[in-house]
Scaffold this motif. Structure first.
Motif, PDB file in Angstrom:
ATOM      1  N   UNK A 136       1.307  -7.515  -7.085  1.00  0.00           N
ATOM      2  CA  UNK A 136       0.749  -7.423  -5.731  1.00  0.00           C
ATOM      3  C   UNK A 136      -0.156  -8.614  -5.442  1.00  0.00           C
ATOM      4  N   UNK A 137      -0.862  -9.090  -6.450  1.00  0.00           N
ATOM      5  CA  UNK A 137      -1.742 -10.244  -6.277  1.00  0.00           C
ATOM      6  C   UNK A 137      -0.947 -11.544  -6.155  1.00  0.00           C
ATOM      7  N   UNK A 161      -2.507  -7.696   3.138  1.00  0.00           N
ATOM      8  CA  UNK A 161      -1.189  -8.007   2.584  1.00  0.00           C
ATOM      9  C   UNK A 161      -1.002  -7.370   1.213  1.00  0.00           C
ATOM     10  N   UNK A 162      -2.051  -7.379   0.398  1.00  0.00           N
ATOM     11  CA  UNK A 162      -1.911  -6.777  -0.929  1.00  0.00           C
ATOM     12  C   UNK A 162      -1.599  -5.296  -0.827  1.00  0.00           C
ATOM     13  N   UNK A 163      -2.190  -4.636   0.179  1.00  0.00           N
ATOM     14  CA  UNK A 163      -1.974  -3.203   0.347  1.00  0.00           C
ATOM     15  C   UNK A 163      -0.544  -2.858   0.744  1.00  0.00           C
ATOM     16  N   UNK A 164       0.262  -3.868   1.062  1.00  0.00           N
ATOM     17  CA  UNK A 164       1.673  -3.595   1.322  1.00  0.00           C
ATOM     18  C   UNK A 164       2.499  -3.655   0.038  1.00  0.00           C
ATOM     19  N   UNK A 165       1.855  -3.967  -1.068  1.00  0.00           N
ATOM     20  CA  UNK A 165       2.547  -4.045  -2.358  1.00  0.00           C
ATOM     21  C   UNK A 165       2.112  -2.966  -3.340  1.00  0.00           C
ATOM     22  N   UNK A 182       6.173  -2.641   1.097  1.00  0.00           N
ATOM     23  CA  UNK A 182       7.115  -3.753   1.186  1.00  0.00           C
ATOM     24  C   UNK A 182       8.567  -3.300   1.317  1.00  0.00           C
ATOM     25  N   UNK A 183       8.827  -1.984   1.160  1.00  0.00           N
ATOM     26  CA  UNK A 183      10.187  -1.485   1.396  1.00  0.00           C
ATOM     27  C   UNK A 183      10.481  -1.334   2.890  1.00  0.00           C
ATOM     28  N   UNK A 214      -6.890   0.415  -1.714  1.00  0.00           N
ATOM     29  CA  UNK A 214      -7.507   0.148  -0.418  1.00  0.00           C
ATOM     30  C   UNK A 214      -8.202  -1.193  -0.368  1.00  0.00           C
ATOM     31  N   UNK A 215      -8.108  -1.922   0.740  1.00  0.00           N
ATOM     32  CA  UNK A 215      -8.793  -3.207   0.871  1.00  0.00           C
ATOM     33  C   UNK A 215     -10.308  -3.028   0.893  1.00  0.00           C
ATOM     34  N   UNK A 216     -11.024  -4.025   0.382  1.00  0.00           N
ATOM     35  CA  UNK A 216     -12.482  -3.941   0.319  1.00  0.00           C
ATOM     36  C   UNK A 216     -13.163  -4.410   1.600  1.00  0.00           C
ATOM     37  N   UNK A 217     -12.363  -4.845   2.596  1.00  0.00           N
ATOM     38  CA  UNK A 217     -12.934  -5.254   3.880  1.00  0.00           C
ATOM     39  C   UNK A 217     -12.542  -4.246   4.957  1.00  0.00           C
ATOM     40  N   UNK A 218     -13.498  -3.940   5.834  1.00  0.00           N
ATOM     41  CA  UNK A 218     -13.236  -2.987   6.916  1.00  0.00           C
ATOM     42  C   UNK A 218     -12.152  -3.505   7.863  1.00  0.00           C
ATOM     43  N   UNK A 219     -12.198  -4.808   8.153  1.00  0.00           N
ATOM     44  CA  UNK A 219     -11.263  -5.368   9.132  1.00  0.00           C
ATOM     45  C   UNK A 219      -9.823  -5.373   8.640  1.00  0.00           C
TER      46      UNK A 219
END
Length: 357
Positions: free
Chosen positions: A36-37, A290-294, A312-313, A298-303
């Motif tokens: 994912x990274x 983008x990482x959260x699509x793999x 990604x499927x 959860x992302x560490x930024x609110x935005x």
């Protein structure tokens, strides 16, 4: 004039080569997480900057940092580590400080210091994901449906082997929650001798049925192979096995332990400036989304939240699979990093002695 032209051309060529030859070595945890990274961070960073990423993995990337820095032979430029390890390594003077001014603002102009969720920015670390330790089961090998952390410890109701991380952290907290301790009281109780004894007593009840794991890729494999019927695991690894690989694996969110992973730069990193550029790039709003699509962290930024869509499927909605989804937080425990900074050595010593008996 010809000589000047040749010298100028040589200088430009040398500068271009130096930029092209620049590299950053990033150490992470392997498997679907590293993938994912690579997809969300490494490839676009190289495309934008020309800086090559050398991706290497470890069972715990925090482990080699201390040895490398103390030996004065640092080969890691960036490492992805757990919260308590980031704080401990920083306190020990083993990490470069992070200048939050280098971090890009959110798309609407909100400064990074206001856009990252609470706790995500530390003196020597910048968080990229919120993840959790959960337990999961293989529905092909379990009769009935486990729904509570207590079910993980109930080998009468759900017979079979259990996979457990070979570490005091998370294991002791889950044992106490399975023994009836409310999540908001876990650390208060674990901070007493009686509480530690209680956690180990609960672990004693399944000790003969435990298969120990150390790397994040192991629990899905243990479950898929039928070596265990349930296992503690990182939630994203189970998601990947279930959704990407079609394994009949299911997450139980009750008793989950929420944590951050953060990027750190070891003191004396050979490519410090490029490493800092990578950290700033990899933790911007779009990259974290983008990482959260793999993988389901959860992302560490609110935005980034509003930008998280499908896997990604192209068909699986990611939101319900995030540890921070409202439906998954009913009996969640947030890792107390200060507790583990203070107690890690002591409790792991006790844990290792317990293992040996």
């Amino acid at each position: 004039m010809k000589l000047k032209t040749v010298l100028l051309a040589t200088a430009l060529t040398s500068a271009a080569y130096a930029a092209q030859a620049q590299e950053v070595t990033v150490m992470s945890w392997g498997g679907s997480y590293t993938k994912s990274q690579v997809e969300a961070y490494h490839k676009p960073f190289t495309a934008l900057t020309g800086i090559k990423i050398n991706s290497i993995d470890a069972d715990n990337p925090a482990t080699p940092i201390k040895a490398q820095v103390e030996a004065g032979n640092v080969s890691i430029d960036v490492a992805d580590v757990e919260f308590s390890d980031a704080v401990r390594l920083c306190d020990e003077g083993l990490l470069e400080p992070m200048d939050v001014a280098m971090l890009p603002a959110a798309p609407d102009g909100t400064p990074a210091t206001e856009d990252f969720i609470e706790g995500a920015l530390q003196d020597c670390a910048v968080a990229n994901i919120v993840w959790s330790t959960v337990f999961a089961y293989n529905s092909d090998n379990v009769t009935g449906e486990p729904v509570t952390i207590g079910d993980f410890f109930d080998t009468t109701k759900f017979p079979g082997k259990r996979g457990v991380r070979k570490s005091a952290k998370a294991t002791l907290e889950m044992a106490l929650m399975a023994d009836g301790v409310p999540s908001d009281e876990v650390y208060g109780i674990l901070d007493t001798d009686e509480g530690v004894d209680r956690a180990f007593a609960k672990l004693d009840s399944i000790k003969d049925d435990i298969v120990w794991w150390e790397a994040g890729a192991q629990p899905p494999q243990l479950l898929a192979d039928g070596e265990v019927v349930m296992s503690t695991a990182y939630n994203g690894r189970i998601f990947n096995a279930a959704v990407a690989e079609g394994q009949p694996l299911h997450v139980v969110w009750d008793g989950q332990i929420l944590d951050f992973d953060l990027f750190v730069v070891p003191k004396g990193a050979p490519n410090k400036d490029a490493a800092m550029k990578f950290v700033a790039f990899a933790t911007d709003t779009q990259r974290l989304a983008d990482q959260a699509s793999w993988i389901s962290y959860g992302p560490a930024r609110k935005s980034s939240g509003a930008l998280v869509g499908k896997y990604s499927d192209g068909k699986t909605e990611m939101a319900p699979h995030m540890p921070t989804a409202a439906a998954n937080l009913g009996n969640a425990l947030v890792n107390n990093f200060e507790f583990w900074v203070d107690k890690d050595a002591e409790l792991n010593e006790r844990f290792n002695a317990w293992l040996a008996n």
